[in-house]
Design a protein around this motif. Structure first.
Motif: not given
Ligand code: GLU
Length: 328
Positions: A175-187
């Motif tokens: 539905a959506l593919a994002t490219e966040y860095k790992a460190a941003e992902s939990p938030q």
């Protein structure tokens, strides 16, 4: 070796705060600088680099090498930047070490035959982290969801692309593919902006701890015929288990597949530099194991012989020979 701007700045700051010239200052002008590329701050590569530099810098008076760690985008970035001569060492997943050295997969157009291994580190399971209410219980369930496939340059993004190919998926299958860095992902996960993210990482890691303790994130099994075939056909993949109780609220074992974290360098890096680094870690392995829980089970011979497909750097061969660690 190139002197990096960041490191030059670091040296300038260090000198600026020294009031009186000392013997150490005189020596610092002859110091060599080395940089290790790692990953995000809450992963395991960054503390791994920190642990290596700490052991290395302890003997700085003897070898004159100052080691510094850089947080980076991950495996692919580290390998490419070593190739460009802008990093001396980097941590990289064993699958990407293999492909870079052999010129296969993502590295078919851009092989890195000068890549050399130093040692391998901890196992890195392919880890799918899903929001508690996402209903995601298997890798296949990611289809149609909002999934962080990772920043370009990271090992997880590259390995996810391999998996997507195997499953016949493109980014349009999410539905959506994002490219966040790992460190941003939990938030992002805990704020409800994504349903799941992927991380090829050692355990325990501060990153997964953050997601599990902040919003009850769960780990998802990655298994089945496609995965079995990948493991069977590729020497760098193996089955992996993330034990129950590794993170708060995750009370069952997670079954997945994984790779190994490895320290790589270039053939171009001088023998004495790699020798000193390999010596610093292997002679102090007990201390090293205590620097991060993911290192608790490291064994010298496995670090030399497992998960490395590029040849060992000659400086590492010299160190391991002297330590009696080489097999005939
Ligand atoms: N395996 C990840 C990568 O190659 C990094 C994991 C970590 O930082 O511990 O990008």
């Amino acid at each position: 070796m190139k002197t990096r701007t960041t490191l030059a700045t670091f040296a300038a700051t260090a000198l600026a705060v020294t009031a009186l010239p000392t013997a150490a200052d005189a020596q610092s002008s002859e110091e060599q600088f080395i940089a290790i590329g790692t990953g995000g701050l809450t992963g395991v590569y960054y503390p791994a680099g920190g642990a290596i530099c700490r052991l290395m810098n302890r003997d700085r008076a003897e070898h004159g090498i100052r080691c510094a760690v850089e947080s980076t985008g991950g495996s692919i970035y580290n390998i490419n930047t070593i190739q460009a001569g802008e990093l001396d060492f980097g941590v990289a997943q064993s699958d990407w070490q293999y492909h870079a050295y052999n010129g296969s997969s993502k590295f078919a157009e851009n092989p890195v035959p000068e890549l050399r291994s130093v040692f391998s580190l901890h196992p890195e399971p392919f880890t799918v982290v899903a929001a508690a209410d996402s209903g995601i219980e298997s890798f296949e369930d990611l289809k149609g969801k909002r999934v962080n496939i990772g920043n370009p340059g990271s090992g997880q993004r590259a390995t996810m692309e391999v998996l997507m190919d195997e499953y016949g998926w493109t980014e349009d299958d999410f539905a959506l593919a994002t490219e966040y860095k790992a460190a941003e992902s939990p938030q992002q996960l805990c704020d409800g902006n994504i349903d799941a993210y992927l991380y090829v990482v050692g355990h325990p890691s501060a990153n997964i701890e953050e997601a599990a303790s902040t919003c009850g994130a769960q780990l998802v099994d990655v298994e089945g015929p496609v995965i079995d075939e990948l493991i069977e056909e590729n020497p760098f993949y193996r089955t992996a288990t993330i034990p129950a109780g590794t993170y708060p609220g995750i009370d069952e074992d997670t079954t997945t597949f994984g790779v190994g974290a490895t320290l790589v360098t270039s053939e171009e890096v001088p023998e004495d530099v790699v020798y000193e680094l390999a010596m610093a870690v292997m002679m102090n392995l007990e201390d090293f194991r205590n620097l991060h829980p993911a290192f608790a089970n490291l064994q010298a011979t496995e670090m030399i012989y497992d998960a490395n497909s590029a040849p060992l750097h000659r400086g590492a061969v010299k160190a391991y020979g002297q330590l009696g660690l080489l097999e005939d």
